[in-house]
Motif scaffolding. Structure first.
Motif, short mmCIF file in Angstrom:
data_model
loop_
_atom_site.label_atom_id
_atom_site.label_comp_id
_atom_site.label_asym_id
_atom_site.label_seq_id
_atom_site.Cartn_x
_atom_site.Cartn_y
_atom_site.Cartn_z
N TYR A 24 -7.12 9.74 -12.34
CA TYR A 24 -6.95 9.72 -10.89
C TYR A 24 -5.55 10.17 -10.51
N SER A 25 -5.48 11.00 -9.48
CA SER A 25 -4.20 11.39 -8.89
C SER A 25 -4.05 10.66 -7.57
N ILE A 26 -2.93 9.99 -7.41
CA ILE A 26 -2.61 9.30 -6.15
C ILE A 26 -1.50 10.09 -5.48
N ILE A 27 -1.81 10.68 -4.34
CA ILE A 27 -0.82 11.47 -3.60
C ILE A 27 -0.30 10.63 -2.45
N VAL A 28 1.00 10.38 -2.44
CA VAL A 28 1.64 9.58 -1.40
C VAL A 28 2.43 10.52 -0.49
N VAL A 29 2.11 10.48 0.79
CA VAL A 29 2.79 11.31 1.78
C VAL A 29 3.75 10.44 2.58
N THR A 30 5.00 10.91 2.72
CA THR A 30 6.01 10.08 3.37
C THR A 30 7.04 10.93 4.10
N ARG A 31 7.65 10.34 5.09
CA ARG A 31 8.81 10.93 5.75
C ARG A 31 9.58 9.82 6.47
N ASN A 32 10.81 9.63 6.06
CA ASN A 32 11.70 8.62 6.66
C ASN A 32 11.03 7.25 6.78
N ASN A 33 10.39 6.84 5.71
CA ASN A 33 9.77 5.51 5.66
C ASN A 33 10.00 4.93 4.27
N ALA A 34 11.27 4.75 3.94
CA ALA A 34 11.62 4.28 2.60
C ALA A 34 11.03 2.91 2.32
N GLU A 35 11.08 2.03 3.31
CA GLU A 35 10.54 0.68 3.11
C GLU A 35 9.04 0.74 2.84
N GLY A 36 8.32 1.52 3.63
CA GLY A 36 6.88 1.64 3.43
C GLY A 36 6.55 2.29 2.10
N GLN B 239 0.91 -2.08 -9.49
CA GLN B 239 0.09 -3.25 -9.81
C GLN B 239 -1.34 -2.90 -10.20
N LEU B 240 -1.75 -1.65 -10.06
CA LEU B 240 -3.10 -1.26 -10.45
C LEU B 240 -3.29 -1.45 -11.95
N ASN B 241 -4.42 -2.01 -12.34
CA ASN B 241 -4.65 -2.29 -13.76
C ASN B 241 -5.35 -1.14 -14.48
N TYR B 242 -5.42 0.02 -13.84
CA TYR B 242 -6.09 1.20 -14.41
C TYR B 242 -4.99 2.16 -14.89
N GLY B 243 -5.03 2.49 -16.16
CA GLY B 243 -3.93 3.25 -16.74
C GLY B 243 -3.97 4.74 -16.54
N GLN B 244 -5.15 5.32 -16.39
CA GLN B 244 -5.29 6.78 -16.37
C GLN B 244 -5.06 7.31 -14.94
N LYS B 245 -3.81 7.36 -14.54
CA LYS B 245 -3.47 7.79 -13.18
C LYS B 245 -2.12 8.49 -13.17
N GLU B 246 -1.93 9.30 -12.15
CA GLU B 246 -0.63 9.91 -11.91
C GLU B 246 -0.28 9.72 -10.44
N THR B 247 1.01 9.67 -10.15
CA THR B 247 1.48 9.45 -8.79
C THR B 247 2.32 10.65 -8.36
N GLY C 25 -1.90 20.96 -4.72
CA GLY C 25 -1.47 21.96 -5.69
C GLY C 25 -0.92 21.38 -6.98
N TYR C 26 -0.57 20.11 -6.99
CA TYR C 26 0.02 19.48 -8.18
C TYR C 26 -0.96 18.58 -8.92
N VAL C 27 -2.19 18.50 -8.45
CA VAL C 27 -3.16 17.58 -9.03
C VAL C 27 -3.64 18.07 -10.39
N THR C 28 -3.74 17.14 -11.34
CA THR C 28 -4.28 17.47 -12.67
C THR C 28 -5.45 16.55 -13.04
N SER C 29 -5.73 15.55 -12.22
CA SER C 29 -6.72 14.52 -12.58
C SER C 29 -8.12 14.87 -12.10
N ASP C 30 -9.07 14.05 -12.48
CA ASP C 30 -10.48 14.26 -12.11
C ASP C 30 -10.73 13.97 -10.64
#
Length: 267
Positions: free
Chosen positions: A4-16, A26-34, A76-81
């Motif tokens: 799994y690829s998790i794509i996080v989109v952000t702008r000027n929200n460091a706390e979030g 905290q996810l217990n699933y190991g096969q992932k990229e961020t 464009g950077y995704v490599t996961s299923d």
């Protein structure tokens, strides 16, 4: 085991961003990229990323033209299923989310979400009409990589390009949509989708005009007028809570009329 690829989109929200990355950790699933796509933030985003460098597979920081432009960059950077998108400040419902999703198979997997404290669940099976009527939150949508790379997000839509990204492959390619009847994401409220419901309705109708086949389009436009769930959403989104009982009464009346006289055209 799927990845799994998790794509996080952000702008000027460091706390979030920090909360979202902690949720991923905290996810217990190991096969992932961020993958973090940042819109050239000038707050403490870099400090948050430095503290989580072991978790973040790829980080890009540059100006974008909006959230869907940033999401398209991430593709464009995704490599996961499979791929899921999170906005900075949004979190996975619990540590087992990816494991639950991994138990389902489909080109697109839909789940429930808590948005601004309001829980919205998917049905065990979602028809085209259901998806158009209820809409989606992309934080609870898992795309097979090939489907997402083919369609991406139409950036001419400002508010519900994510809905089109589900409807278009469903109509054109007859992809499989599977539902997980669990809350998968907890999302911050107060976004544009709550503030600009009139514009959302216009974009919803545009999706129908551009994507949905004429036969189904006619049926959808007819029955959406008397969909009680849409009337409920209208009462919430428009903040006219004082007229909610009246809207409920009208909803029940229209449902009754539709059952009794559904053979009579409404046009």
């Amino acid at each position: 085991m799927r990845t799994y690829s998790i794509i996080v989109v952000t702008r000027n929200n460091a706390e979030g961003l920090g909360r979202t990355l902690q949720s991923i950790r905290q996810l217990n699933y190991g096969q992932k990229e961020t993958i973090v796509i940042d819109g050239a933030s000038n707050d403490n985003t870099m400090d948050v990323l430095a503290a989580n460098k072991d978790l973040v597979t790829r980080f890009v920081s540059e100006k974008d033209t909006g959230i869907y432009n940033a999401m398209n960059k991430g593709i464009g950077y995704v490599t996961s299923d499979y791929v899921v998108f999170m906005n900075a400040g949004d979190c996975f419902a619990d540590s087992n989310v990816l494991s639950m999703v991994n138990g389902s198979d489909g080109d697109i997997i839909l789940g429930g979400e808590s948005y601004g404290g309001k829980v919205r669940m998917v049905k065990p099976q979602m028809s085209l009409y259901d998806i158009l009527s209820m809409g989606i939150n992309h934080q609870a949508v898992y795309y097979r990589r090939e489907v997402l790379q083919r369609y991406g997000f139409d950036e001419s839509y400002r508010l519900i390009a994510d809905l089109k990204s589900v409807i278009e492959p469903l109509v054109k390619d007859k992809i499989t949509v599977t539902c997980v009847p669990e809350v998968l994401a907890v999302c911050e409220g107060g976004g544009l989708s709550q503030q600009r419901w009139k514009d959302i309705r216009k974009e919803n109708r545009r999706i129908i005009e551009e994507v949905v086949e004429p036969y189904y389009k006619t049926d959808y436009l007819r029955f959406s007028r008397i969909n009680p769930e849409m009337l409920d959403d209208f009462a919430v989104l428009s903040a006219f809570r004082s007229v909610y009982p009246l809207i409920r009464m009208i909803s029940k009346m229209l449902r009754f009329l539709n059952i009794k006289f559904k053979h009579i055209p409404l046009d």
